[in-house]
Scaffold this motif. Structure first.
Motif, PDB file in Angstrom:
ATOM      1  N   VAL A 196       0.768  -1.229  -0.164  1.00 23.70           N
ATOM      2  CA  VAL A 196       0.481  -0.028   0.012  1.00 23.70           C
ATOM      3  C   VAL A 196       0.938   1.454  -0.077  1.00 23.70           C
ATOM      4  O   VAL A 196      -0.022   2.594  -0.476  1.00 23.70           O
ATOM      5  CB  VAL A 196      -0.940   0.063   1.452  1.00 23.70           C
TER       6      VAL A 196
ATOM      7  N   GLY B  96      -6.972   0.280  -4.013  1.00 23.91           N
ATOM      8  CA  GLY B  96      -6.317   1.520  -3.380  1.00 23.91           C
ATOM      9  C   GLY B  96      -7.037   2.437  -3.993  1.00 23.91           C
ATOM     10  O   GLY B  96      -6.444   3.702  -3.542  1.00 23.91           O
TER      11      GLY B  96
ATOM     12  N   TYR C 186      -1.749   2.395  -5.519  1.00 26.09           N
ATOM     13  CA  TYR C 186      -0.535   1.406  -4.872  1.00 26.09           C
ATOM     14  C   TYR C 186       0.676   1.846  -5.912  1.00 26.09           C
ATOM     15  O   TYR C 186       1.485   0.838  -5.328  1.00 26.09           O
ATOM     16  CB  TYR C 186      -1.328   0.305  -4.972  1.00 26.09           C
TER      17      TYR C 186
END
Ligand SMILES: Nc1ncnc2c1ncn2[C@@H]1O[C@H](COP(=O)(O)OP(=O)(O)OP(=O)(O)O)[C@@H](O)[C@H]1O
Length: 245
Positions: free
Chosen positions: A129, A213, A164
């Protein structure tokens, strides 16, 4: 490799093949398990050295070519597979292993490879992440984005469209094609015996992570509540939930 096979330790120039050969001989003569510890700082060459040791052991402990060499192939093909999911570009190394591994190769009483097991430790999970320029996330994400029809199926496109991956502007590695590496990873999965159904599930999960994400929230009307920020966020959330169903 032929040169180091059976040569007395120290007779030839120092080489990891000599260490691998000495431990193989000790295992045969003493009938006891042997361990080789590969250590060093990041970029020192541990991953490459381990691959050379595995190549050497499959060379001396493998069956004659033409025979069924499944186990040897599986041992060697485990490397590209682990690297796709556990290696990433760092400032020190374009192919840095972000986990530790214990590789066990089992031999029968004739010194032939009979099985293998790999245990992995402590993957650097935060990298999924959060990354900083010029590092990269795990290779598998870039490979999947470059996979053509599979990428389309999972509604993926260039890595620059995914939070991400776009926190760092490094998407390519020198001398490496993400598309070709994807094919290599899929082939390695076939060889080590991961079913197509499981492979599909793995890549769906990777795609879902990238879509998740991109989901952003903003404050809702109620106290302490939140809502999806915009259309883009609801699109990505929808795709991720479909992929994970
Ligand atoms: N025997 C070798 N011959 C040629 N190049 C090598 C060799 N070993 C390592 N290298 C070079 O050094 C780079 C780093 O090696 P490697 O990935 O094995 O390091 P490492 O110690 O495993 O690092 P990390 O801890 O970051 O995973 C390789 O990508 C390769 O370019």
């Amino acid at each position: 490799m032929e040169q180091y096979k059976g040569a007395p330790f120290g007779e030839l120039s120092p080489h990891v093949f000599a260490v691998a050969d000495a431990s193989y001989r000790a295992m045969i003569s003493e009938g006891r398990s042997q361990s080789i510890l590969v250590s060093g700082e990041s970029g020192a060459g541990k991953t490459e050295t381990t691959k050379l040791i595995m190549q050497y052991l499959t060379f001396v402990g493998g069956r004659a070519s033409g025979d069924n060499r499944t186990v040897e192939q599986q041992v060697l093909e485990s490397n590209p597979l682990l690297e796709a999911f556990g290696n990433a570009r760092t400032v020190r190394n374009d192919n840095s292993s972000r986990f530790g591994k214990f590789v066990e190769i089992q031999f029968d009483t004739n010194g032939r490879i009979s099985g293998a097991a790999i245990r992995t430790y402590l993957l650097e999970r935060s990298r999924v992440v959060q990354i900083t320029n010029p590092e990269r996330n795990y290779h598998c994400f870039y490979q999947l984005c470059a996979s053509g029809r599979d990428a389309e199926k999972y509604k993926l496109d260039h890595p620059s469209h995914f939070r991400y991956l776009n926190q760092s502007k490094t998407y390519e590695l020198d001398g490496v094609s993400n598309a070709e590496e994807y094919i290599r990873t899929r082939r390695a999965m076939d060889i080590v015996g991961i079913s197509h159904e499981d492979q599909e599930a793995i890549f769906r999960t990777l795609a879902a992570i990238l879509h998740l994400g991109n989901v952003e929230f903003s404050p809702g009307k109620e106290y302490d509540s939140s809502v999806l920020k915009d259309e883009k966020s609801s699109f990505h959330l929808g795709v991720a939930s479909n992929l994970l169903m």
